[in-house]
Design a protein around this motif. Structure first.
Motif, PDB file in Angstrom:
ATOM      1  N   LYS A 247       0.825  -1.223   0.000  1.00 36.65           N
ATOM      2  CA  LYS A 247       0.000   0.000   0.000  1.00 36.65           C
ATOM      3  C   LYS A 247       0.855   1.267   0.000  1.00 36.65           C
ATOM      4  O   LYS A 247       0.499   2.266  -0.609  1.00 36.65           O
ATOM      5  CB  LYS A 247      -0.948   0.018   1.209  1.00 36.65           C
TER       6      LYS A 247
ATOM      7  N   HIS B 191       1.812   2.058  -3.427  1.00 35.35           N
ATOM      8  CA  HIS B 191       0.686   2.610  -4.179  1.00 35.35           C
ATOM      9  C   HIS B 191       0.576   4.117  -3.949  1.00 35.35           C
ATOM     10  O   HIS B 191       0.359   4.888  -4.890  1.00 35.35           O
ATOM     11  CB  HIS B 191      -0.619   1.936  -3.775  1.00 35.35           C
TER      12      HIS B 191
ATOM     13  N   ARG C  63       3.407   5.815  -5.810  1.00 36.82           N
ATOM     14  CA  ARG C  63       3.138   5.821  -7.247  1.00 36.82           C
ATOM     15  C   ARG C  63       2.146   6.928  -7.586  1.00 36.82           C
ATOM     16  O   ARG C  63       2.326   7.684  -8.520  1.00 36.82           O
ATOM     17  CB  ARG C  63       2.597   4.458  -7.687  1.00 36.82           C
ATOM     18  N   GLU C  64       1.080   7.036  -6.801  1.00 34.62           N
ATOM     19  CA  GLU C  64       0.078   8.066  -7.047  1.00 34.62           C
ATOM     20  C   GLU C  64       0.680   9.470  -6.915  1.00 34.62           C
ATOM     21  O   GLU C  64       0.422  10.345  -7.745  1.00 34.62           O
ATOM     22  CB  GLU C  64      -1.093   7.900  -6.077  1.00 34.62           C
TER      23      GLU C  64
ATOM     24  N   ASP D 130      -4.928   1.700 -10.735  1.00 34.35           N
ATOM     25  CA  ASP D 130      -5.036   0.332 -10.232  1.00 34.35           C
ATOM     26  C   ASP D 130      -3.648  -0.278 -10.172  1.00 34.35           C
ATOM     27  O   ASP D 130      -2.967  -0.390 -11.195  1.00 34.35           O
ATOM     28  CB  ASP D 130      -5.905  -0.526 -11.161  1.00 34.35           C
ATOM     29  N   CYS D 131      -3.235  -0.667  -8.961  1.00 35.85           N
ATOM     30  CA  CYS D 131      -1.961  -1.357  -8.785  1.00 35.85           C
ATOM     31  C   CYS D 131      -2.270  -2.837  -8.603  1.00 35.85           C
ATOM     32  O   CYS D 131      -2.857  -3.241  -7.599  1.00 35.85           O
ATOM     33  CB  CYS D 131      -1.226  -0.824  -7.562  1.00 35.85           C
TER      34      CYS D 131
END
Length: 189
Positions: free
Chosen positions: A94, A97, A100-101, A117-118
């Motif tokens: 998480k 994620h 990445r965002e 979407d990961c």
């Protein structure tokens, strides 16, 4: 216009930073294989551990853009109303994620991506792509195997050229591109 897109090798230059990181770990690139265990001459399980470790590192928040991605993703979004859905095989962590965002928002602005979407590494992106079957959505990918998934689902599919895929055969319906400018010019002529 909905544009589904992979992240690494399409939006960001993951491999450049990963190669530098592996050099720091004492490993040298042996070839340009898409399969990283082959690229570094490592057993697949050991290579997977390095990839997971890298993907959980702070590097994920600071990956540079892939070529001209910033200019043309923003142009598609801001001038033409395109919405982007990123489908990336980053893994299950998480924290990764979130990083990445943040990376994508820093590069492309806060509103370009309607969804990120990961999916787990090694897991198919097909369940996510399936939701767009036979729509007018565009799919941008650098993996031939995953580009084929989108193509088989009736998506307009672009394959971003790289040294690891340039000599591979693809169906005539998949459009090879070198950059986001090529994608933009194909869409808008």
């Amino acid at each position: 216009m909905m544009i589904l897109t992979d992240c690494d090798g399409v939006l960001v230059n993951w491999i450049k930073i990963y190669n530098e990181w592996m050099e720091e770990e004492g490993y040298h690139k042996l070839n340009s294989s898409y399969e990283l265990h082959e690229r570094y001459g490592l057993p697949e399980e050991e290579s997977d551990k390095y990839i997971r470790h890298f993907n959980m590192s702070a590097e994920i928040e600071h990956l540079p853009p892939h070529k001209d991605a910033i200019k043309y993703v923003r142009k598609l979004h801001e001038e033409h109303g395109a919405t982007f859905h990123c489908i990336t095989a980053l893994g299950r962590n998480k924290r990764s994620h979130v990083l990445r965002e943040k990376n994508l928002k820093n590069l492309f602005g806060p509103t370009a991506f309607s969804k990120i979407d990961c999916v787990a590494r090694g897991k198919h992106k097909r369940p996510v792509l399936e939701k767009y079957r036979d729509t007018e959505a565009i799919w941008v990918e650098d993996s031939i195997k995953t580009a084929l998934m989108g193509y088989e689902l009736g998506l307009t599919t672009f394959l971003m050229n790289h040294e690891y895929n340039i000599n591979e055969d693809i169906p005539d319906g998949i459009i090879r591109v070198n950059s986001w400018k090529d994608i933009y010019e194909t869409i808008f002529g």
